[in-house]
Design an enzyme around this catalytic site. Structure first.
Site, mmCIF file in Angstrom:
data_model
loop_
_atom_site.group_PDB
_atom_site.id
_atom_site.type_symbol
_atom_site.label_atom_id
_atom_site.label_comp_id
_atom_site.label_asym_id
_atom_site.label_seq_id
_atom_site.Cartn_x
_atom_site.Cartn_y
_atom_site.Cartn_z
ATOM 1 N N GLY A 46 -4.608 -2.912 -1.659
ATOM 2 C CA GLY A 46 -3.518 -1.964 -1.857
ATOM 3 C C GLY A 46 -2.507 -2.136 -0.741
ATOM 4 O O GLY A 46 -2.832 -2.681 0.315
ATOM 5 N N GLN A 51 4.160 0.454 4.925
ATOM 6 C CA GLN A 51 3.429 -0.578 5.678
ATOM 7 C C GLN A 51 4.246 -1.847 5.884
ATOM 8 O O GLN A 51 3.883 -2.686 6.707
ATOM 9 C CB GLN A 51 2.102 -0.933 4.977
ATOM 10 C CG GLN A 51 1.115 0.229 4.975
ATOM 11 C CD GLN A 51 -0.196 -0.163 4.337
ATOM 12 O OE1 GLN A 51 -0.324 -0.134 3.131
ATOM 13 N NE2 GLN A 51 -1.172 -0.550 5.143
ATOM 14 N N CYS A 98 -7.755 -0.336 6.640
ATOM 15 C CA CYS A 98 -6.319 -0.263 6.402
ATOM 16 C C CYS A 98 -5.661 -1.464 7.073
ATOM 17 O O CYS A 98 -5.970 -1.766 8.231
ATOM 18 C CB CYS A 98 -5.749 1.027 6.974
ATOM 19 S SG CYS A 98 -3.980 1.210 6.673
ATOM 20 N N LEU A 99 -4.772 -2.122 6.339
ATOM 21 C CA LEU A 99 -4.100 -3.308 6.890
ATOM 22 C C LEU A 99 -3.245 -2.955 8.105
ATOM 23 O O LEU A 99 -2.915 -3.835 8.888
ATOM 24 C CB LEU A 99 -3.241 -3.965 5.803
ATOM 25 C CG LEU A 99 -4.032 -4.576 4.634
ATOM 26 C CD1 LEU A 99 -3.097 -4.990 3.514
ATOM 27 C CD2 LEU A 99 -4.866 -5.762 5.107
ATOM 28 N N HIS A 140 -5.752 6.756 -0.798
ATOM 29 C CA HIS A 140 -5.426 6.107 0.486
ATOM 30 C C HIS A 140 -3.941 5.728 0.512
ATOM 31 O O HIS A 140 -3.233 5.999 1.498
ATOM 32 C CB HIS A 140 -6.332 4.880 0.656
ATOM 33 C CG HIS A 140 -6.058 4.034 1.856
ATOM 34 N ND1 HIS A 140 -6.959 3.865 2.887
ATOM 35 C CD2 HIS A 140 -4.984 3.268 2.191
ATOM 36 C CE1 HIS A 140 -6.439 3.059 3.800
ATOM 37 N NE2 HIS A 140 -5.245 2.674 3.404
ATOM 38 N N GLU A 141 -3.462 5.115 -0.572
ATOM 39 C CA GLU A 141 -2.053 4.684 -0.625
ATOM 40 C C GLU A 141 -1.118 5.888 -0.706
ATOM 41 O O GLU A 141 -0.057 5.909 -0.078
ATOM 42 C CB GLU A 141 -1.808 3.762 -1.831
ATOM 43 C CG GLU A 141 -2.659 2.509 -1.875
ATOM 44 C CD GLU A 141 -2.687 1.727 -0.587
ATOM 45 O OE1 GLU A 141 -1.744 1.834 0.213
ATOM 46 O OE2 GLU A 141 -3.679 1.015 -0.361
ATOM 47 N N HIS A 144 -0.352 7.304 2.559
ATOM 48 C CA HIS A 144 0.631 6.538 3.339
ATOM 49 C C HIS A 144 2.046 7.054 3.092
ATOM 50 O O HIS A 144 2.895 7.027 3.991
ATOM 51 C CB HIS A 144 0.588 5.049 2.963
ATOM 52 C CG HIS A 144 -0.427 4.238 3.701
ATOM 53 N ND1 HIS A 144 -0.433 4.109 5.081
ATOM 54 C CD2 HIS A 144 -1.459 3.465 3.266
ATOM 55 C CE1 HIS A 144 -1.429 3.303 5.445
ATOM 56 N NE2 HIS A 144 -2.073 2.903 4.355
HETATM 57 O O1 GNR Z 1 -7.275 -3.538 1.652
HETATM 58 C C1 GNR Z 1 -7.619 -2.360 1.719
HETATM 59 N N1 GNR Z 1 -8.903 -2.026 1.448
HETATM 60 C C2 GNR Z 1 -9.331 -0.716 1.277
HETATM 61 C C3 GNR Z 1 -10.704 -0.489 1.258
HETATM 62 C C4 GNR Z 1 -11.197 0.787 1.069
HETATM 63 C C5 GNR Z 1 -10.325 1.837 0.896
HETATM 64 C C6 GNR Z 1 -8.959 1.631 0.938
HETATM 65 C C7 GNR Z 1 -8.460 0.350 1.111
HETATM 66 S S1 GNR Z 1 -6.754 0.086 1.104
HETATM 67 C C8 GNR Z 1 -6.650 -1.335 2.146
HETATM 68 C C9 GNR Z 1 -5.231 -1.849 2.207
HETATM 69 C C10 GNR Z 1 -4.328 -0.814 2.842
HETATM 70 O O2 GNR Z 1 -4.249 -0.600 4.017
HETATM 71 N N2 GNR Z 1 -3.609 -0.084 2.029
HETATM 72 O O3 GNR Z 1 -2.807 0.871 2.508
HETATM 73 NI NI NI Z 2 -3.701 1.539 4.359
#
Ligand code: GNR
Ligand code: NI
Length: 176
Positions: A46, A51, A98-99, A140-141, A144
């Protein structure tokens, strides 16, 4: 399509409440395509616009399982101006990363299922109900877009420990 730079904590973009997308036009589609390219290259499942330094309300996802070389099995999804319209009482834990906070992985508790309405890449109104990894990733997204990071869902003690360890690791990385 262009691979963009991923912004890391503590960049201010990651703490900004993002603005709704006014119109789903070619510029937004190009942005979504750049986000997908950046996400696949990372690799991640995601990516939200803040980001890559764009404080607009959209994110991309691909939670499809793929083996190496199964490029044709990509299932990119684009969510523009998403709204979580329902969340289950029932929760579940998932180990998240999270990246924008590389190498940090912690268990996060969230609603097990959510319904989300959004505009897709064509500007069409959509609504889906998600569970499992897709539900986790949508939440999660979505966070953000409001300047919220997964570590904000940890206890204060755990968050402070986690971020201290992360800053130390970053400092070590930047000094060699
Ligand atoms: O790549 C991602 N893996 C992930 C694993 C578990 C729960 C959420 C994520 S999202 C993350 C990429 C990211 O930072 N998206 O904002
Ligand atoms: Ni993230």
């Amino acid at each position: 399509m262009t691979k963009r730079e991923i912004y890391l904590v503590p960049d201010a973009c990651l703490r900004t409440k993002c603005e709704p997308v006014a119109e789903v036009n070619d510029e937004i589609r190009a942005l979504a395509d750049d986000m997908l390219e950046t996400m696949y290259a990372a690799p991640g499942i995601g990516l939200a616009a803040p980001q890559i330094g764009v404080t607009k309300r959209l994110f991309v996802l691909d939670v499809a399982e793929r083996e190496a070389g199964e490029e044709d099995k990509k299932e990119p999804m684009v969510f523009i101006n998403p709204k979580i319209t329902w969340a289950s009482e029932e929760t579940s834990f998932y180990q998240e990363g999270c990246l924008s906070i590389p190498d940090v992985y912690e268990d996060v508790e969230r609603p097990e299922r959510v319904r989300v309405s959004y505009l897709d890449r064509d500007g069409k109104e959509c609504e889906i109900e998600a569970d499992g990894l897709l539900a986790t990733c949508i939440q999660h997204e979505y966070d953000h877009l409001d300047g919220v990071l997964f570590v904000d869902h940890l206890s204060r003690l755990k968050r402070e420990r986690t971020m201290k360890k992360y800053s130390k690791a970053q400092k070590a990385k930047n000094s060699d």
